[in-house]
Scaffold this motif. Structure first.
Motif, short mmCIF file in Angstrom:
data_model
loop_
_atom_site.label_atom_id
_atom_site.label_comp_id
_atom_site.label_asym_id
_atom_site.label_seq_id
_atom_site.Cartn_x
_atom_site.Cartn_y
_atom_site.Cartn_z
N SER A 30 -5.29 0.61 7.07
CA SER A 30 -6.58 0.26 6.39
C SER A 30 -7.65 1.24 7.09
CB SER A 30 -6.89 -1.02 6.34
OG SER A 30 -5.98 -1.77 5.89
N ALA A 52 -9.70 12.52 -7.30
CA ALA A 52 -8.86 11.91 -6.19
C ALA A 52 -7.79 11.31 -5.94
CB ALA A 52 -10.03 11.14 -5.36
N LEU A 81 -3.39 14.55 1.94
CA LEU A 81 -4.42 13.28 2.35
C LEU A 81 -5.83 13.76 1.88
CD1 LEU A 81 -3.14 12.57 5.95
CD2 LEU A 81 -2.62 11.65 3.73
N SER A 127 -6.80 15.63 -0.40
CA SER A 127 -7.22 15.50 -2.05
C SER A 127 -6.85 13.90 -2.58
CB SER A 127 -6.06 16.35 -2.93
OG SER A 127 -4.76 16.26 -2.24
N TYR A 128 -6.25 13.28 -1.93
CA TYR A 128 -6.03 11.71 -1.95
C TYR A 128 -7.43 11.24 -2.07
CZ TYR A 128 -4.32 7.02 -1.24
OH TYR A 128 -3.99 5.72 -1.28
N ILE A 129 -8.34 11.69 -0.96
CA ILE A 129 -9.41 10.93 -0.97
C ILE A 129 -10.60 11.71 -1.56
CG2 ILE A 129 -11.26 10.48 0.98
CD1 ILE A 129 -8.93 9.98 2.89
N THR A 130 -10.39 12.98 -1.58
CA THR A 130 -11.81 13.98 -2.41
C THR A 130 -11.46 14.22 -3.79
OG1 THR A 130 -11.04 15.88 -1.31
CG2 THR A 130 -12.34 14.44 0.18
N GLY A 131 -10.26 14.51 -4.18
CA GLY A 131 -9.84 15.32 -5.42
C GLY A 131 -9.76 16.85 -5.02
N TYR A 144 -23.79 2.17 11.04
CA TYR A 144 -22.78 0.81 11.10
C TYR A 144 -23.53 -0.13 11.49
CZ TYR A 144 -19.05 -1.84 10.84
OH TYR A 144 -18.14 -3.14 10.66
N LYS A 199 -20.80 5.37 11.40
CA LYS A 199 -19.67 5.65 10.91
C LYS A 199 -19.62 7.09 10.14
CE LYS A 199 -20.22 2.81 6.53
NZ LYS A 199 -19.47 1.87 5.50
N ASP A 251 -15.69 8.09 -0.37
CA ASP A 251 -16.21 6.67 -0.19
C ASP A 251 -15.23 5.96 1.20
OD1 ASP A 251 -17.89 7.07 -2.30
OD2 ASP A 251 -16.32 6.48 -3.77
N VAL A 252 -14.56 6.78 1.90
CA VAL A 252 -13.59 6.36 2.85
C VAL A 252 -14.31 6.51 4.25
CG1 VAL A 252 -11.29 6.49 3.74
CG2 VAL A 252 -11.62 6.64 1.24
N THR A 253 -14.29 5.38 4.91
CA THR A 253 -14.66 5.17 6.29
C THR A 253 -13.72 6.04 7.12
OG1 THR A 253 -16.15 3.52 5.86
CG2 THR A 253 -15.44 3.93 8.08
N HIS A 260 -15.61 4.97 13.31
CA HIS A 260 -16.96 4.09 13.68
C HIS A 260 -16.85 4.90 15.09
CE1 HIS A 260 -16.33 0.29 11.34
NE2 HIS A 260 -16.67 1.29 10.54
N ARG A 269 -9.78 7.44 12.48
CA ARG A 269 -9.61 6.10 13.14
C ARG A 269 -9.07 5.07 12.27
NH1 ARG A 269 -12.17 5.02 18.89
NH2 ARG A 269 -14.11 5.43 17.71
N TYR A 270 -7.99 4.28 12.32
CA TYR A 270 -7.71 3.50 11.19
C TYR A 270 -7.24 2.24 11.92
CZ TYR A 270 -7.08 8.02 8.25
OH TYR A 270 -7.68 9.00 7.64
N LYS A 271 -6.98 1.30 11.14
CA LYS A 271 -6.84 0.03 11.41
C LYS A 271 -5.32 -0.54 10.96
CE LYS A 271 -10.02 -3.24 11.37
NZ LYS A 271 -10.94 -4.36 10.88
#
Lengths: 301, 321
Positions: free
Chosen positions: A202, A291, B179, B181-185, B205, B211, B216-218, B221, B237-239
């Motif tokens: 996530s 996207a 990755l 293109s998955y987020i931005t197109g 943030y 951030k 639209d993806v963070t 931080h 940096r991911y969770k």
């Protein structure tokens, strides 16, 4: 008109031997798949842990009338990887090549499938690979329909598109499953086997983004191209790939079969599918040229 | 001595690289035919012709990257770039797409072809395939190989190799990473844009934290006094399991300055400095430092120029994977 075929793509996840046997026996006995792709695509270190059950799975699928294709590694970066590919070619007649190394090993003589990890985005690449012995092309996850439409009109080749399951986004030499656990790849202890549909990744703001599967990165959401099936059929796509997930795959297969055969409209099929797939969101952005993680709603006429 | 291959995103950067001691410059046209298709970057045909003429007058070679994957119906732009490269007297073209390689081999058999890192050829069989079909003379090796693996590839293929010496660490198999293109197109593979600036934003943030976002993806931080990497998906940096981490790659830059002799002993032909998107000052500084190191085996730290401010040997040393 030629019947459109449903295929079960190679299992990306590292399921254990028992789970695999149960899964594929059920595919052999109860599913409507025409073709099943077996073979390790992600990491050559995994296979010894389940190799013992593969011959009986292979035989059972053949006995039930399925075509079986053996998929090969998406990234070949070691001697062990190369040996793995050569071994697949020696043992099987139908191969899916996922790294150019496999094309070299095939030597341009044997007919083969080009898998989604070899970039086929344009006419010249398609034409070269067909001349080199490819009889079917599985398009890469990123390709938009605007390109599929232009390429799949080629009548002498079969074309396949993944229409269900997490989309493969990237492959690396590095193991992220190991890295997330603070260990190195060479001491990984096959830790990827602990997540049957990958490790959830996530954003720091808790947006679900990816599934990490060893050295592979997949989308978190399931690609679902049900609304788009009629367009793909019309464009000349002959094979429709469902990627194995931890859901009732024979049931998913029936839903897609009914849409391909015009027995169910896509909107009803999606309602049925939702009952099977529960919480996992759907995506279809790559198809629509936006996207990949987005879901583009198509209004029905 | 190993050849020093240096980036140029503009004619001014090309001049700076020539003056700083580059043996070879690589650059691209200002469109989707190369993997650094960013606004304000790259060359028109007029600039290319003049720049190559300038470089040649100083004994410096110029390579042109035509290293993206054309979309169906758009191959004419890549063909035009190959024609233009031939007309401009490029010393070689750097290619990745099988269709583009095939076209170049048939139309311009005498124009030297290098295999781009975007082709992700990480083993001797893949390299042999490209050599047999497209007579490539050099392969730019993926940034995922150790020095031992590089040596083994050189011994088996007998081809010239070019390896990354400075710049960013690319953990994914290049040319097939979706990755961004998955987020931005927008596609790095077909359109040459990874994490385009048009989609990058920085937002507060909380009081002490900013951030960084791609679309639209963070992606991170970080505190106001922390050096943070540019938000590309592989440097985010991911969770994972409620723990936050740089899952794919730490915010470090590749710097092989201290292992140049090992790369030379492995048989590497050319060292590549990454950064066509970076400033002419960066080009001048890094090229001069590597020139000096190659000439005298001395070196000074380039830590401040490295991505994220700290350095790594990347995959060259065991344990990176």
């Amino acid at each position: 008109m030629k019947k459109h075929k449903l295929t079960l793509g190679p299992l990306f996840f590292n399921w254990n031997a028992d789970t695999r046997r149960d899964f594929y026996y059920r595919i052999a006995d109860e599913s409507l798949f025409d073709t099943v792709y077996l073979g390790e695509v992600v990491c050559s270190k995994r296979e010894p842990f389940y190799a013992s059950v593969m011959p009986s799975i292979y035989d059972r699928l053949l006995a039930s009338g399925k075509n079986v294709v053996v998929s090969t590694l998406a990234l070949v970066s070691s001697e062990a990887d190369l040996a793995h590919i050569k071994n697949c070619i020696e043992q099987n007649t139908l191969i899916e090549a996922n790294d150019v190394a496999c094309l070299q090993a095939l030597g341009g003589k044997t007919k083969h499938v080009i898998g989604p990890f070899i970039n086929v985005f344009n006419e010249s690449t398609l034409s070269f690979l067909v001349k080199n012995g490819a009889y079917r092309i599985v398009f890469p996850a990123e390709i938009p329909f605007s390109s599929i439409k232009k390429l799949a009109s080629n009548k002498n080749t079969e074309f396949e598109v993944q229409v269900f399951g997490k989309s493969p986004l990237a492959i690396a030499a590095r193991c992220y499953h190991a890295r997330a656990s603070g260990i190195k790849k060479h001491e990984c202890k096959i830790i990827c086997a602990s997540d049957e549909e990958g490790l959830k990744v996530s954003s720091l703001d808790n947006q679900e983004l990816f599934s990490v599967n060893g050295t592979q990165v997949l989308s978190h959401g399931y690609t679902v191209l049900l609304n788009e099936l009629p367009l793909l059929q019309k464009a000349g796509v002959t094979h429709f790939r469902l990627s194995p997930q931890t859901v009732d795959m024979p049931a998913v297969c029936r839903i897609y079969r009914d849409v391909l055969d015009s027995k169910t409209v896509p909107s009803e099929a999606i309602i049925k599918l939702k009952k099977i797939t529960k919480d996992t969101p759907y995506i279809n952005g790559f198809f629509h040229g936006v996207a990949g993680m987005e879901w583009v709603h198509i209004p029905h006429s | 001595m190993m050849e020093l291959v240096c980036p140029a995103g503009t004619p001014a950067a090309l001049t700076a690289a020539v003056n700083a001691g580059a043996d070879t410059i690589y650059c691209g046209y200002n469109n989707c035919t190369n993997a650094r298709n960013y606004p304000g970057l790259n060359f028109s045909q007029k600039e290319m012709t003049e720049s190559i003429s300038f470089a040649h007058s100083h004994g410096v070679k110029v390579l042109i990257a035509v290293n993206t994957f054309p979309k169906a119906g758009e191959e004419k732009y890549w063909h035009q770039a190959l024609h233009d490269a031939f007309e401009a007297k490029a010393d070689a073209v750097i290619l990745a797409d099988i269709g583009v390689l095939d076209y170049a081999t048939k139309k311009f058999p005498k124009m030297r072809r290098h295999l781009s890192v975007q082709a992700s050829a990480a083993n001797d069989f893949s390299i042999a395939f490209y050599k047999e079909h497209f007579d490539i003379k050099r392969v730019v090796l993926p940034r995922i190989l150790s020095i031992e693996e590089i040596k083994s590839l050189i011994d088996k293929t007998g081809l010239e190799t070019e390896v990354f010496a400075f710049g960013s660490v690319g953990p994914m198999s290049e040319g097939r990473c979706f990755l961004s293109s998955y987020i931005t197109g927008l596609s790095p593979t077909s359109e040459g844009v990874c994490a385009p600036a048009s989609h990058v934003s920085y937002k507060p943030y909380d009081n002490d934290t900013i951030k960084s976002c791609l679309g639209d993806v963070t992606l991170n931080h970080f505190s106001k006094d922390e050096a943070a990497p540019y938000p590309t998906p592989c440097k985010g940096r991911y969770k994972v399991n409620s723990k936050s981490l740089y899952l794919f790659e730490d915010p470090v830059g590749l710097n092989a300055m201290d292992i140049l002799s090992q790369l030379r002993d492995a048989g590497v032909t050319a060292l590549k400095i990454e950064g066509r998107q970076r400033s002419k000052a960066y080009v001048a500084q890094t090229v001069a430092a590597f020139r000096k190191a190659l000439d005298s085996s001395s070196h000074k730290s380039l830590a401040r120029a490295a991505e994220g401010g700290s350095e790594t040997f990347g995959a060259y040393k065991a344990g990176w994977k």
